[in-house]
Design a protein around this motif. Structure first.
Motif, mmCIF file in Angstrom:
data_model
loop_
_atom_site.group_PDB
_atom_site.id
_atom_site.type_symbol
_atom_site.label_atom_id
_atom_site.label_comp_id
_atom_site.label_asym_id
_atom_site.label_seq_id
_atom_site.Cartn_x
_atom_site.Cartn_y
_atom_site.Cartn_z
ATOM 1 N N PRO A 1 38.099 49.334 48.612
ATOM 2 C CA PRO A 1 37.136 48.405 49.215
ATOM 3 C C PRO A 1 37.885 47.308 49.969
ATOM 4 O O PRO A 1 38.946 46.861 49.537
ATOM 5 C CB PRO A 1 36.389 47.827 48.002
ATOM 6 C CG PRO A 1 37.321 48.004 46.849
ATOM 7 C CD PRO A 1 38.192 49.187 47.170
ATOM 8 N N LEU A 2 37.346 46.927 51.104
ATOM 9 C CA LEU A 2 37.935 45.806 51.840
ATOM 10 C C LEU A 2 37.637 44.520 51.085
ATOM 11 O O LEU A 2 36.511 44.314 50.624
ATOM 12 C CB LEU A 2 37.348 45.721 53.246
ATOM 13 C CG LEU A 2 37.748 46.832 54.209
ATOM 14 C CD1 LEU A 2 37.030 46.646 55.543
ATOM 15 C CD2 LEU A 2 39.240 46.856 54.421
ATOM 16 N N PRO A 3 38.612 43.630 50.966
ATOM 17 C CA PRO A 3 38.362 42.390 50.226
ATOM 18 C C PRO A 3 37.465 41.406 50.977
ATOM 19 O O PRO A 3 36.860 40.530 50.386
ATOM 20 C CB PRO A 3 39.763 41.808 50.034
ATOM 21 C CG PRO A 3 40.582 42.415 51.113
ATOM 22 C CD PRO A 3 39.982 43.762 51.413
ATOM 23 N N TYR A 4 37.336 41.570 52.289
ATOM 24 C CA TYR A 4 36.595 40.608 53.099
ATOM 25 C C TYR A 4 35.287 41.166 53.643
ATOM 26 O O TYR A 4 34.576 40.478 54.366
ATOM 27 C CB TYR A 4 37.474 40.104 54.251
ATOM 28 C CG TYR A 4 38.201 41.202 54.997
ATOM 29 C CD1 TYR A 4 37.591 41.867 56.048
ATOM 30 C CD2 TYR A 4 39.483 41.575 54.631
ATOM 31 C CE1 TYR A 4 38.246 42.885 56.722
ATOM 32 C CE2 TYR A 4 40.146 42.588 55.308
ATOM 33 C CZ TYR A 4 39.516 43.234 56.346
ATOM 34 O OH TYR A 4 40.167 44.238 57.011
ATOM 35 N N GLU A 5 34.963 42.399 53.326
ATOM 36 C CA GLU A 5 33.703 43.012 53.748
ATOM 37 C C GLU A 5 33.246 43.977 52.667
ATOM 38 O O GLU A 5 34.022 44.373 51.817
ATOM 39 C CB GLU A 5 33.884 43.778 55.069
ATOM 40 C CG GLU A 5 34.217 42.901 56.256
ATOM 41 C CD GLU A 5 34.358 43.709 57.534
ATOM 42 O OE1 GLU A 5 33.691 44.743 57.660
ATOM 43 O OE2 GLU A 5 35.130 43.288 58.394
ATOM 44 N N HIS A 6 31.997 44.375 52.724
ATOM 45 C CA HIS A 6 31.476 45.346 51.764
ATOM 46 C C HIS A 6 31.566 46.735 52.381
ATOM 47 O O HIS A 6 30.572 47.325 52.768
ATOM 48 C CB HIS A 6 30.030 45.004 51.386
ATOM 49 C CG HIS A 6 29.907 43.681 50.712
ATOM 50 N ND1 HIS A 6 30.396 43.460 49.446
ATOM 51 C CD2 HIS A 6 29.383 42.510 51.124
ATOM 52 C CE1 HIS A 6 30.169 42.212 49.103
ATOM 53 N NE2 HIS A 6 29.559 41.612 50.107
ATOM 54 N N GLU A 7 32.792 47.236 52.452
ATOM 55 C CA GLU A 7 33.024 48.544 53.057
ATOM 56 C C GLU A 7 34.197 49.213 52.349
ATOM 57 O O GLU A 7 35.192 48.575 52.023
ATOM 58 C CB GLU A 7 33.360 48.371 54.549
ATOM 59 C CG GLU A 7 33.615 49.655 55.283
ATOM 60 C CD GLU A 7 34.001 49.433 56.747
ATOM 61 O OE1 GLU A 7 34.428 50.410 57.373
ATOM 62 O OE2 GLU A 7 33.892 48.307 57.266
ATOM 63 N N ILE A 8 34.068 50.507 52.113
ATOM 64 C CA ILE A 8 35.174 51.304 51.594
ATOM 65 C C ILE A 8 35.903 51.896 52.800
ATOM 66 O O ILE A 8 35.271 52.418 53.715
ATOM 67 C CB ILE A 8 34.666 52.446 50.684
ATOM 68 C CG1 ILE A 8 33.805 51.908 49.549
ATOM 69 C CG2 ILE A 8 35.831 53.275 50.154
ATOM 70 C CD1 ILE A 8 34.532 51.092 48.525
ATOM 71 N N VAL A 9 37.217 51.790 52.804
ATOM 72 C CA VAL A 9 38.008 52.327 53.909
ATOM 73 C C VAL A 9 38.998 53.363 53.382
ATOM 74 O O VAL A 9 39.399 53.332 52.213
ATOM 75 C CB VAL A 9 38.769 51.225 54.678
ATOM 76 C CG1 VAL A 9 37.814 50.238 55.307
ATOM 77 C CG2 VAL A 9 39.778 50.522 53.794
ATOM 78 N N GLY A 10 39.393 54.264 54.274
ATOM 79 C CA GLY A 10 40.434 55.211 53.949
ATOM 80 C C GLY A 10 41.770 54.490 53.919
ATOM 81 O O GLY A 10 41.994 53.546 54.669
ATOM 82 N N MET A 11 42.649 54.937 53.041
ATOM 83 C CA MET A 11 43.944 54.298 52.875
ATOM 84 C C MET A 11 45.036 55.358 52.874
ATOM 85 O O MET A 11 45.012 56.279 52.059
ATOM 86 C CB MET A 11 43.918 53.566 51.535
ATOM 87 C CG MET A 11 44.887 52.484 51.312
ATOM 88 S SD MET A 11 44.620 51.075 52.365
ATOM 89 C CE MET A 11 46.153 50.283 52.041
ATOM 90 N N VAL A 12 45.966 55.254 53.832
ATOM 91 C CA VAL A 12 47.153 56.105 53.823
ATOM 92 C C VAL A 12 48.173 55.374 52.955
ATOM 93 O O VAL A 12 48.696 54.334 53.337
ATOM 94 C CB VAL A 12 47.703 56.359 55.241
ATOM 95 C CG1 VAL A 12 49.005 57.145 55.180
ATOM 96 C CG2 VAL A 12 46.672 57.077 56.094
ATOM 97 N N LEU A 13 48.398 55.902 51.766
ATOM 98 C CA LEU A 13 49.245 55.239 50.784
ATOM 99 C C LEU A 13 50.712 55.621 50.898
ATOM 100 O O LEU A 13 51.586 54.857 50.492
ATOM 101 C CB LEU A 13 48.735 55.562 49.375
ATOM 102 C CG LEU A 13 47.294 55.123 49.122
ATOM 103 C CD1 LEU A 13 46.726 55.808 47.901
ATOM 104 C CD2 LEU A 13 47.228 53.615 48.993
ATOM 105 N N GLU A 14 50.969 56.803 51.429
ATOM 106 C CA GLU A 14 52.343 57.259 51.578
ATOM 107 C C GLU A 14 52.390 58.369 52.616
ATOM 108 O O GLU A 14 51.510 59.229 52.646
ATOM 109 C CB GLU A 14 52.857 57.791 50.226
ATOM 110 C CG GLU A 14 54.282 58.276 50.222
ATOM 111 C CD GLU A 14 54.717 58.707 48.824
ATOM 112 O OE1 GLU A 14 54.522 57.943 47.866
ATOM 113 O OE2 GLU A 14 55.214 59.833 48.703
#
Length: 142
Positions: free
Chosen positions: A67-80
């Protein structure tokens, strides 16, 4: 060519964890890289995907969501993202990143984020794919 990582793949990825961590963070992170990787997998609901042929793995990508800390949205995350040294300069990093973007599009996400350390040469790839700086973490040693 790209597939979800098997348990055997995950063992190989774990065996490379220290090298990956050293390269990706330019020496900033320390600790047990294997635990860090698998903690990230759990925290971000991450899954590894590998690229290669029937005989060998050329590289991998760890995809998750947050989840974005500044909006109510889940985003994709490239972790590695990692391509083994002998397979670099063959376009595998770009193929893996395009896979990630398409993966998140299919899931209906509107954004994909990643974190890259200043000076990491992979930033050139991310820039070429349209990623933009969102924030800057600054540090001063004292």
């Amino acid at each position: 060519m790209i597939r979800k990582a098997t348990n055997l793949d995950l063992q190989m990825i774990q065996n490379h964890a220290a090298i990956v961590q050293q390269e990706a963070t330019l020496g900033y992170m320390s600790g047990n890289p294997a635990l860090i990787n698998f903690d990230m997998m759990n925290h971000y609901k991450g899954e590894y995907y590998v690229i290669g042929d029937h005989q060998s793995i050329h590289g991998w990508i760890l995809l998750g969501e947050t989840p974005l800390p500044y909006e109510h949205e889940i985003v994709g995350m490239v972790l590695e993202l990692y391509v083994l040294p002998q397979w670099r300069k063959h376009g595998y990093g770009k193929i893996l990143m395009q896979y990630a973007i398409d993966f998140y599009k299919r899931k209906g996400f509107k954004r994909v984020q990643l974190n890259v350390f200043s000076g990491n040469p992979a930033k050139n790839l991310y820039d070429s794919l349209g990623f933009q700086d969102v924030s800057t973490l600054m540090e001063r040693r004292i």
